[in-house]
Design an enzyme around this catalytic site. Sequence first.
Site, mmCIF file in Angstrom:
data_model
loop_
_atom_site.group_PDB
_atom_site.id
_atom_site.type_symbol
_atom_site.label_atom_id
_atom_site.label_comp_id
_atom_site.label_asym_id
_atom_site.label_seq_id
_atom_site.Cartn_x
_atom_site.Cartn_y
_atom_site.Cartn_z
ATOM 1 N N CYS A 79 0.740 -1.203 0.157
ATOM 2 C CA CYS A 79 0.121 -0.023 0.020
ATOM 3 C C CYS A 79 0.748 1.346 0.070
ATOM 4 O O CYS A 79 1.552 1.660 -1.215
ATOM 5 C CB CYS A 79 -1.008 -0.041 1.305
ATOM 6 N N HIS A 167 -3.815 -5.111 0.426
ATOM 7 C CA HIS A 167 -3.216 -5.395 1.664
ATOM 8 C C HIS A 167 -3.211 -7.022 1.935
ATOM 9 O O HIS A 167 -4.524 -7.687 2.032
ATOM 10 C CB HIS A 167 -3.909 -5.010 2.853
ATOM 11 N N GLU A 169 -2.047 -8.953 4.036
ATOM 12 C CA GLU A 169 -1.875 -9.371 5.348
ATOM 13 C C GLU A 169 -3.204 -9.310 5.999
ATOM 14 O O GLU A 169 -3.558 -10.163 7.113
ATOM 15 C CB GLU A 169 -1.218 -8.450 6.406
#
Length: 509
Positions: A79, A167, A169
């Site tokens: 990001c 993202h 994660e």
Amino acid sequence: MQEKVIILDFGSQYTQLIARRVREINVYCEIYPYNKIPELDSGVKGVILSGSPFSVRDEEAPVPDLTNIKGKLPLLGICYGAQYMAHNYGGEVAPSAAREYGRANLAYIDKNCKLLNGISNNSQVWMSHGDTIVRLPDNFKIVASTEDIDVAAYKVEDEQTFGLQFHPEVYHSTEGKQILKNFVVDVCGCSQDWTPDSFVESTVKELKDKLGDDKVVLGLSGGVDSSVAAVLLHRAIGKNLTCIFVDNGLLRKGEYESVLDSYKDMGLNVIGVDAKDKFLDELEGVSDPETKRKIIGRVFIEVFDEEAHKIKDVKWLAQGTIYPDVIESVSVNGPSATIKSHHNVGGLPEKMNLKVVEPLNLLFKDEVRRVGKALGISQNILGRHPFPGPGLAIRILGEITREKVALLQEVDYIFIESLKKSGLYDEVWQAGVILLPVQSVGVMGDERTYENVVALRAVTSTDGMTADWVHLPYDFLARLSNDIINKVRGVNRVVYDISSKPPATIEWE
């Protein structure tokens, strides 16, 4: 030398999540503020740049020094990290036509890109940014796109440098963990040997080297962190460890006795101190939450100090500090705003002139539990819900009295035992009861009553940073409410707290 991946934090709410995902792959990683890059020794296998609340176009946007990283070590920007590299090395980042937030799907994937190896067509990813990369620098190449975004991912030619505008994660990026695994294992070459067993082995060795024949004292709380810290230290130094468990009068019903009992089989040297009256006398009539915490902290230090002085030649104070506490104190913006004062035994090391040893300060909460399992600690202790350091003092809103503590202990006992009997305890991360400073009208038999209201709280979480309320079954709540009102004199109304964190906190004070 411990191989590891370094994560540089630009203030994103997801930075800890990146670390947790990498560690789930059995690769060790550490988080550092972007402006405090550690020495990159031969153990560092790669670097990840986090997201950020800033735009790269902001005047005060964080600017890392990547001189010794980019092109020299594998590097992954997520990001803001991806946008920073595109912006800084000759590309262009502009405000998105519409803020890109939420689920998206990868419409194009470069199947030859190591980072995206095994990622399926149309894979769902999670976007959360107000800017977008509109032009890449000359030697950057697009490796993934969505329907709306050309540059969903890129690679720098002739370098192991990658950027992701999404993202990986977060849970909503369904193959995000695979992308991170591709980076840390296939690109960085990490060997995935960081396991609970390897942590125990290396930590016990380090503790032996560090402590030698010195004596160590540790404040036990009966919770997971202090118990695991105690067993690790016991493995390293045996009888040179003394544990002190203080009853502050604000524990759960029967907890002092049951905790002492649970340690009997563990070979630990534990001293129990009944200091109920000292704490409750000092708290009598106190209402302010922060004052309560400060009194409890001060009295704990006095009691602990007195007991510790009975042990000769103590050199070290052990604490069950875990990694989120450490990250919090060195975050990008300095320590977070004080929501509440920390309940670790702050001030003790200085007062007692002791050095501090923190064997768990590199672990997240779920990792502490896994290490505890590797140490053979019973599930009774490892599965215990977290309990606030100030105990029931911050679950009694308003003034503290002995009568209120006794009433709350009874209600809390019924709640926790009911969760256990119904098989719901392990589905809940933390549960407790709050005694409200409110009386409500009720009817018992033919009489009107004017009695206390209690609020039940049960949440799910992985580390306490965020939490959601648990959807306990209605029939369970109905039985529980009847039980409490019928068995605890002084309570005539039970409510259930259905707020999540954020915006609420887990505790009410």
